[in-house]
Structure formats: C-alpha cells, structure tokens
Motif scaffolding. Structure first.
Motif, PDB file in Angstrom:
ATOM      1  N   THR A  92      35.425  51.328  43.959  1.00  0.00           N
ATOM      2  CA  THR A  92      35.697  50.871  42.477  1.00  0.00           C
ATOM      3  C   THR A  92      35.609  52.246  41.979  1.00  0.00           C
ATOM      4  O   THR A  92      34.929  53.365  42.114  1.00  0.00           O
ATOM      5  CB  THR A  92      34.911  49.735  42.012  1.00  0.00           C
ATOM      6  N   GLN A  94      34.821  54.545  37.991  1.00  0.00           N
ATOM      7  CA  GLN A  94      34.017  54.510  36.895  1.00  0.00           C
ATOM      8  C   GLN A  94      34.923  53.874  35.648  1.00  0.00           C
ATOM      9  O   GLN A  94      34.416  52.908  34.900  1.00  0.00           O
ATOM     10  CB  GLN A  94      33.765  55.902  36.585  1.00  0.00           C
ATOM     11  N   ILE A  96      37.692  51.834  35.100  1.00  0.00           N
ATOM     12  CA  ILE A  96      38.444  50.712  35.935  1.00  0.00           C
ATOM     13  C   ILE A  96      39.930  51.160  36.383  1.00  0.00           C
ATOM     14  O   ILE A  96      40.765  51.403  35.272  1.00  0.00           O
ATOM     15  CB  ILE A  96      38.630  49.397  35.004  1.00  0.00           C
ATOM     16  N   TYR A 163      36.770  43.473  29.437  1.00  0.00           N
ATOM     17  CA  TYR A 163      36.198  44.375  30.576  1.00  0.00           C
ATOM     18  C   TYR A 163      35.172  44.225  31.639  1.00  0.00           C
ATOM     19  O   TYR A 163      35.389  44.578  32.728  1.00  0.00           O
ATOM     20  CB  TYR A 163      35.194  45.437  29.417  1.00  0.00           C
ATOM     21  N   GLN A 166      37.385  42.611  34.406  1.00  0.00           N
ATOM     22  CA  GLN A 166      37.990  43.386  34.825  1.00  0.00           C
ATOM     23  C   GLN A 166      37.091  44.104  35.939  1.00  0.00           C
ATOM     24  O   GLN A 166      37.496  44.556  36.939  1.00  0.00           O
ATOM     25  CB  GLN A 166      38.538  44.623  34.109  1.00  0.00           C
ATOM     26  N   LYS A 167      35.935  44.526  35.637  1.00  0.00           N
ATOM     27  CA  LYS A 167      34.928  45.089  36.763  1.00  0.00           C
ATOM     28  C   LYS A 167      34.840  44.283  37.677  1.00  0.00           C
ATOM     29  O   LYS A 167      34.985  44.674  38.975  1.00  0.00           O
ATOM     30  CB  LYS A 167      33.640  45.291  35.854  1.00  0.00           C
ATOM     31  N   ARG A 168      34.881  42.920  37.502  1.00  0.00           N
ATOM     32  CA  ARG A 168      34.632  41.929  38.620  1.00  0.00           C
ATOM     33  C   ARG A 168      36.035  41.924  39.378  1.00  0.00           C
ATOM     34  O   ARG A 168      35.898  42.002  40.725  1.00  0.00           O
ATOM     35  CB  ARG A 168      34.320  40.812  38.097  1.00  0.00           C
ATOM     36  N   GLU A 170      38.028  44.222  39.793  1.00  0.00           N
ATOM     37  CA  GLU A 170      38.093  45.627  40.712  1.00  0.00           C
ATOM     38  C   GLU A 170      37.069  45.337  42.058  1.00  0.00           C
ATOM     39  O   GLU A 170      37.394  45.834  43.020  1.00  0.00           O
ATOM     40  CB  GLU A 170      37.663  46.657  39.771  1.00  0.00           C
ATOM     41  N   PRO A 187      29.341  50.522  38.712  1.00  0.00           N
ATOM     42  CA  PRO A 187      29.995  49.117  38.419  1.00  0.00           C
ATOM     43  C   PRO A 187      29.376  48.375  37.360  1.00  0.00           C
ATOM     44  O   PRO A 187      29.904  47.089  36.764  1.00  0.00           O
ATOM     45  CB  PRO A 187      29.340  48.318  39.869  1.00  0.00           C
ATOM     46  N   MET A 199      26.688  40.932  37.762  1.00  0.00           N
ATOM     47  CA  MET A 199      27.291  42.063  38.557  1.00  0.00           C
ATOM     48  C   MET A 199      26.207  42.266  39.843  1.00  0.00           C
ATOM     49  O   MET A 199      26.647  42.386  40.961  1.00  0.00           O
ATOM     50  CB  MET A 199      27.570  43.192  37.809  1.00  0.00           C
TER      51      MET A 199
END
Lengths: 263, 358
Positions: A92, A94, A96, A163, A166-168, A170, A187, A199
């Motif tokens: 992943t 930094q 996204i 946000y 979105q991290k999840r 990714e 992450p 996370m």
C-alpha cells in the motif's frame, strides 16, 4: 511449507548492502537486514530517513545503486515491479493510491488480476473459463471485503469514501492478491486512536489468518512496539538499530536519534 | 414507486453481476429494444431514419470507441475520425477487391485494420503520458486523411478520393431502403453495445480504469501496462472503424476523406464529454444530444426568429448556444448526462421518500 524445515527457517526477505541515491543525494547507505517468514517487521525513523525509498527498492519501483535483495530463495540485484508482483510482494502507499473512479469491489477485484486465468476474449464473450471464474474471483474478493468489514460500501466509488475507509480498501486490494510479503507504507497515517486500533487489529489478523509476512512503516511508536516482532531503525539513510522492539527501545543510539525526541 | 427493488433478492453472484440488476431496468431495456426493432421501423418515416436515427446510432458507436480509450483507459485522443476513415476505406477495399466477400465481413475486416492502425499510433503512449499522447493521435488524424486524399488506389482511382457504398446486401436481403439501413445499423450497434458493456465490466475494463486512475499502483499490483494500453487503442479503433464504415455506407452512401476530418474527431469528443466519460449509456445520450440539438434549434429558430435574423446569423447563433452549453456542462456536471440520469434513477428508487441508503 517445507517438510524438511531447518531449526531456524531462512529469512523470506534479505537486503544486503543496499544503497540508493538520487543524483547527488544519498537516500539509503549500505543497509542490510532480514525479515523472517510470518513476522511483522517495522521500519521506523525520522522523516527523510529513507523508509519509503527502501520499500520502493523492495518491490522494484526504485533501482538501487548497489546491493542485492534475496527473496524466497532467489537473489535479485534489481527487482522489477512485475517480478515482485508475480512473486507475491504487494504493497500500500503512503498517500493512498486507490483507483478512485472505481467501486470498492472493483478495486479489490483488480488486486486479484494475477490470479485470473481466463483470457480477456473469454471474459468479453463470457465463454470458456470466464463465467465460472467470474464467480470464483468474486467469492475471493467478497471474503476480503468481509474480512475488512467493508461490505456496506462494496458498490461505492472509493473516491467518495472517508479517508480511514480508503486506507482499509487499499489494504483490501493488497490482500486480494494473496501476498506472501505485504509492504505497508504508513497504514495509519492521519488516523485517530480509534481508527489506529482498528487498523492494527486488521494487520494482526492478516498475519494470524493468512500467515502473511508484513513490513510496515509507522511513526506512532506505541503502535510499532505493540504490533511488531522486529524493528529496524533508520536515520539519514543508515541503519542504526535492528532487533526486537524491547531491544531497540534500549539502544542508546536509537534513543538519541529518534525515540529521545519523542519521550 | 414502481421503480423499487423491494422483493428482489439477489442470492447468486451471477445474478449480481448482470448488466441490469433491477427487474424494472431489464423490462425497460427489453421494451426499448422491442420498440427500436419493431415499432420504429413500422412507424418511422424516411426523414427520421436517414437524418436522425442512423447518424445517432453511428455516432453512439463512435462514442463508445473513444470512450474506451479516453473515458476508461484515460488516454486522450483527437484521432477518432482517422480510425473511422481507416475502417471505412478498408471495408470499401476489401469489398471491392475480394470477390464475393459478404458486406458484414468487409465491415468487420475494416474494423480489424482500424484496430491495428490504432495499435501503431498507440505505441507512443507506452513512453509518454497525458496531453502528449494527444499529439500522436493528432498525427494519426492528419496522416490518415493525407494518405486517403493523395493515394487514389484507396478510393479505386475515383476523383478526390470519394468512395461509394457497396450494395447493402446481408444474407440475401436488400437493405438499401432507409428502414433497411436503419435496421442494419441498429443490429450492429446493439450487438457491439452489449459487447461494450461486457468489455468494461470485465477484467480488461477494470485494468483500463486502473491505468487511468493510478498507473503506478496498477503496475505494482501486476497489471501489464503496455498490453492494457495497446488493447485500449486496438478495441477503441476497432469500434471507431466499424462506426466509420457505417457512417460511410449506411448513413451517407458516399464519403470522401474530408468527411473524416478533425471536426469529426472533435464531434465525437464532445459526445463523450456531454454524454459521460466512462459510461456506455453516456455515448447514446451524448450522440442523441449532438444529433437532436441542431434540429431542435433550427425548429425553435424557425418558429421564433424567422424574419428577425437571417439564416447565416442563425447558424452562428446555434454554434454560440452549443458552445455555451458545452462549457456549462463542464462546469455544472463534469460527468455528463449519464451522471444526471444515474442521480435521477437513484432518487426515483426512494421516491417519495427523501433519503438514499444502501
């Protein structure tokens, strides 16, 4: 798994004397370390220490000037991105790097592209292996969506999601590839405590359930100490610490360079 | 309230992956097809077939071609008309020079040649990005037109490069009447439209969008970027090539290379901007707009402004209004008519309640 396993298994990933520079700027100087299969290894260090560059070297986005990368029994001087992807290295980013115009489901499905066997013509005409495979891939993607608890958003366009989600997603796209080695570049950047805990749980669950080896970059020392089996500390492109979290915590050089400023 | 999914439970992934998930959408689509194939040929008149419906269908198809490349794969192009020309002139030559080659097969082969041409002009996109790809497609636009104008072989030595439609003979049926040409065009566009819906929902379609949205990430997860881009050029140009053949043979009857000039490329670009990038429906909406708007404008003008303005001014006035509408669109709804339609149907699903939930 090998049936004739030696007492201590060989490392999954080993960096040997890696150096990288951008024109006159030395980003990484002579770094070596090893990552054991199944462990969570954290790369820490102040901004500009070369952590992201190192991840980029591991999966072939950057070409190191010197050194070698051993991965799963093979040695590379320069890793190519597609070689890395084919060998089960995924990551992943930094900031996204999702496919913003696509749905959550499509992002996760795209992560599975190396596992797709039917040709594009079969898929377009819905012939041969394609119909069954579409369902099989969908099941795999849904398993990941369920694992990360993002079912309510599966048909949403990711660009419109908050946000943290979105991290999840990714992470989901990366996990969909069924990686052997997962590289996570911050992450939990920009998350509040609650989101960080969530996370962290997903990262630990990934290690536990899929046996994935994880290399992650993180600034929150509390999170790093709690999550990782192994910590590598960088400063100005050099390695200044390498060991178990509690060992690194005691290392005077590390305290001086990095932790000292935090406590 | 009729437009609800209440009681429709999807229990298989296969059912979830259908083109139209909602029963009402499916019924609507079948009704639309039925009326297009049965009702319209029965009720329509020659003016509607020749001046409105056929160009609408052909431009929709051309829009699909460009939309694959620009809307889905994110590669800008101003060479659409060039690939249409390659399709038309190739089909013409196949039909002319191969004895007894069926008309449909000539069109198909024309599309394949256009596709290969697209791959050649797509090669620079492997090295350059964004606006610079535009230059390569612009080169295609001027080069192709120059070739067809200057080498008389392509138009069988006719004056000024004009080519004429071969007999529109399909499976022994003579389709040269306006209704026949409409049905022929409709059949081809429907088939390719359904295929397009499959393409964009397949892995290839996802890979195109991945390259469009974030090509570094696409490479890192293992997508072969060169193959993905070149397939976008190939399939896009194939569709444009078929559209070019239809434009030449079922719409105009005769066409010269000048008929595929850069204005045509712009027209197709406007179709996908107005209709919606990255949408199959959008091509039809955009094409309908482009075809119907001038007709509507001239009707309004004839009713209201006759005597007030002379016809030359009127034409310029139309262009001004048209240009303003495009600018307005870009500001107000950058995702085009397809997006307006989508918002409308989503609201319809919850109407008369207000809130949308998942």
């Amino acid at each position: 798994m090998n049936t004739t396993q030696p007492l201590s298994p060989p490392p999954l990933l080993q960096l040997e004397h890696i150096s990288l520079s951008f024109k006159a700027v030395k980003a990484i100087t002579n770094i070596s370390f090893a990552v054991q299969p199944g462990e969570i290894c954290a790369l820490i260090g102040p901004n500009g220490a070369g952590k992201s560059s190192l991840l980029n070297v591991i999966n072939g986005v950057y070409r190191p000037d010197e050194g070698a990368i051993s991965y799963n029994g093979e040695t590379f001087n320069i890793m190519q991105t597609h070689h890395a992807a084919e060998r089960g290295i995924t990551r992943t980013f930094q900031n996204i790097a999702l496919f913003k115009g696509m749905s959550v489901l499509d992002n996760v499905l795209t992560g599975r592209n190396l596992h797709v066997r039917s040709s594009w013509l079969e898929q377009v005409f819905n012939l041969g292996r394609a119909p069954q495979e579409a369902v099989r891939q969908r099941k795999k993607a849904e398993a990941i969506i369920e694992f990360l608890h993002i079912q309510p958003w599966r048909n949403n366009v990711v660009g419109n999601l908050p946000y943290g989600l979105q991290k999840r997603v990714e992470l989901g796209r990366a996990l969909a590839a069924e990686p052997k080695l997962l590289l996570l570049d911050e992450p939990m950047a920009g998350m509040n405590t609650e989101e960080k805990q969530e996370m962290s749980r997903f990262i630990l669950a990934t290690q536990r359930e899929f046996g994935t080896t994880i290399v992650l970059i993180e600034h929150d020392i509390g999170v790093v100490m709690a999550l990782s089996d192994h910590v590598v500390v960088l400063d100005y492109g050099k390695k200044i610490g390498d060991g178990k979290p509690e060992e690194v915590r005691q290392n005077p050089q590390v305290i001086a360079a990095y932790l000292g400023t935090q406590h | 309230m009729l437009y609800r999914e209440a009681g429709q439970f999807i229990t298989h992934y296969r059912a979830d992956q259908r083109l139209f998930r909602l029963r009402q959408d499916r019924i609507g689509f079948y009704l639309l097809l039925a009326s297009a194939f049965v009702l319209v040929p029965y009720c329509g008149n020659d003016y509607w077939f020749s001046a409105i419906l056929i160009p609408f269908l052909v431009l929709s198809l051309a829009g699909m071609g460009l939309n694959f490349l620009t809307g889905y794969a994110g590669q800008l192009s101003l060479g659409s008309a060039a690939f249409m020309a390659v399709g038309a002139f190739s089909a013409y030559n196949f039909n002319l020079r191969v004895e007894g080659l069926p008309f449909l097969l000539s069109i198909l082969l024309g599309g394949v040649v256009a596709g290969l041409t697209g791959v050649i002009f797509g090669l620079p996109s492997l090295k350059i990005k964004g606006f610079y790809v535009l230059v390569s497609t612009l080169a295609a636009q001027f080069f192709v037109q120059w070739v067809f104008t200057n080498f008389a072989w392509f138009s069988n030595d006719s004056s000024s490069g004009v080519i004429t439609a071969p007999p529109l003979d399909v499976f022994g049926l003579d389709l040269s009447s306006p209704a026949g040409r409409y049905l022929l065009t409709l059949t081809i566009v429907t088939a390719l439209g359904l295929l397009a819906a499959n393409i964009v929902r397949s892995e290839l379609g996802r890979n195109w969008m991945a390259v469009r949205d974030m090509d570094t990430a696409a490479a890192v997860i293992g997508i072969a970027i060169p193959k993905t881009k070149l397939l976008a050029f190939a399939i896009s140009s194939f569709y444009l090539g078929i559209a070019g053949s239809l434009w030449a043979f079922t719409y105009l009857g005769t066409v010269e290379p000048h008929g595929f000039d850069i204005n045509r490329s712009f027209q197709i670009l406007f179709i996908i901007i107005i209709g919606g990038m990255g949408s199959i429906l959008g091509n039809f909406l955009g094409a309908a707009f482009i075809v119907l708007f001038p007709v509507l404008m001239s009707h309004i003008a004839n009713g209201l402004l006759v005597g007030v303005m002379d016809s030359g001014h009127l034409e310029n006035f139309q262009k001004i209004v048209f240009g303003m509408l495009i600018i307005g669109f870009l500001i107000k709804e950058p995702n085009g008519l397809a997006s307006i339609w989508q918002t409308f149907t989503q609201q319809l699903r919850v109407w008369p309640l207000r809130y949308w939930s998942h």
